[in-house]
Design a protein around this motif. Structure first.
Motif, mmCIF file in Angstrom:
data_model
loop_
_atom_site.group_PDB
_atom_site.id
_atom_site.type_symbol
_atom_site.label_atom_id
_atom_site.label_comp_id
_atom_site.label_asym_id
_atom_site.label_seq_id
_atom_site.Cartn_x
_atom_site.Cartn_y
_atom_site.Cartn_z
ATOM 1 N N ARG A 47 -3.320 55.970 -24.261
ATOM 2 C CA ARG A 47 -2.626 55.304 -25.358
ATOM 3 C C ARG A 47 -1.467 56.192 -25.774
ATOM 4 N NH1 ARG A 47 -7.130 54.136 -29.613
ATOM 5 N NH2 ARG A 47 -7.794 56.181 -28.928
ATOM 6 N N SER A 90 -6.167 48.195 -26.471
ATOM 7 C CA SER A 90 -7.008 48.707 -25.383
ATOM 8 C C SER A 90 -7.716 47.584 -24.637
ATOM 9 C CB SER A 90 -8.038 49.698 -25.922
ATOM 10 O OG SER A 90 -7.387 50.845 -26.389
ATOM 11 N N TYR A 120 0.065 50.384 -21.260
ATOM 12 C CA TYR A 120 -0.179 51.412 -22.269
ATOM 13 C C TYR A 120 -0.207 50.802 -23.670
ATOM 14 C CZ TYR A 120 1.279 54.373 -18.417
ATOM 15 O OH TYR A 120 1.380 54.985 -17.199
ATOM 16 N N PRO A 121 -1.325 50.920 -24.372
ATOM 17 C CA PRO A 121 -1.359 50.508 -25.775
ATOM 18 C C PRO A 121 -0.682 51.559 -26.654
ATOM 19 C CG PRO A 121 -3.580 50.623 -24.828
ATOM 20 C CD PRO A 121 -2.643 51.248 -23.859
ATOM 21 N N ARG A 135 -0.857 53.761 -29.746
ATOM 22 C CA ARG A 135 -1.879 54.325 -30.637
ATOM 23 C C ARG A 135 -1.422 54.134 -32.091
ATOM 24 N NH1 ARG A 135 -5.559 58.791 -29.825
ATOM 25 N NH2 ARG A 135 -4.593 58.945 -27.781
#
Length: 140
Positions: A39, A106, A121-122, A124
């Motif tokens: 993340r 996610s 990609y998340p 965060r």
């Protein structure tokens, strides 16, 4: 150190509660990294956007998206994500996902990886982390 021992002896319930919270936080981070891959922090995301030109997907509802979103983001609400996934045909192009708090990215990232997307990609902390770092959003 003596004060800590005295505190633990006098307040075992509070100490156990603290230990449980710490264990849950660590478990959440580990699960997020295992399930959703890496993340990105807000500052890592800025560099990622500038260097890699990813597809940016906003998982929030349409009303929240209209109030402000990352530049060039596409709105694909989490609740109806399966209906929108067909829009993203290039599975080799990197993908950056975000929601309000970073909790939904996610699970969507895992779903996209199973469908063959190479890099997902998340963000965060979601858009809240983005805004807390004083990074820009747009309403266009």
């Amino acid at each position: 150190m003596d004060q800590l021992i005295t505190f633990v002896q006098n307040h075992p319930g509070l100490f156990v509660a603290l230990a449980v919270v710490v264990v849950l936080l660590v478990a959440n981070e580990i699960h997020g990294n295992l399930a959703g891959g890496k993340r990105l922090t807000a500052l890592e995301a800025v560099r990622f956007i500038n260097d890699r030109d990813p597809v940016i997907i906003d998982l929030r509802n349409a009303a929240d998206f209209k109030r402000g979103h990352l530049l060039n983001a596409v709105n694909a609400p989490f609740a109806k994500f399966d209906e929108y996934v067909g829009q993203f045909r290039d599975k080799t192009r990197p993908v950056l996902l975000y929601c309000a708090l970073g909790t939904m990215g996610s699970s969507v990232a895992e779903k996209l990886r199973k469908q063959g997307y190479a890099e997902v990609y998340p963000l965060r902390g979601g858009i809240n982390a983005w805004l807390m770092n004083s990074l820009p959003v747009t309403v266009k």
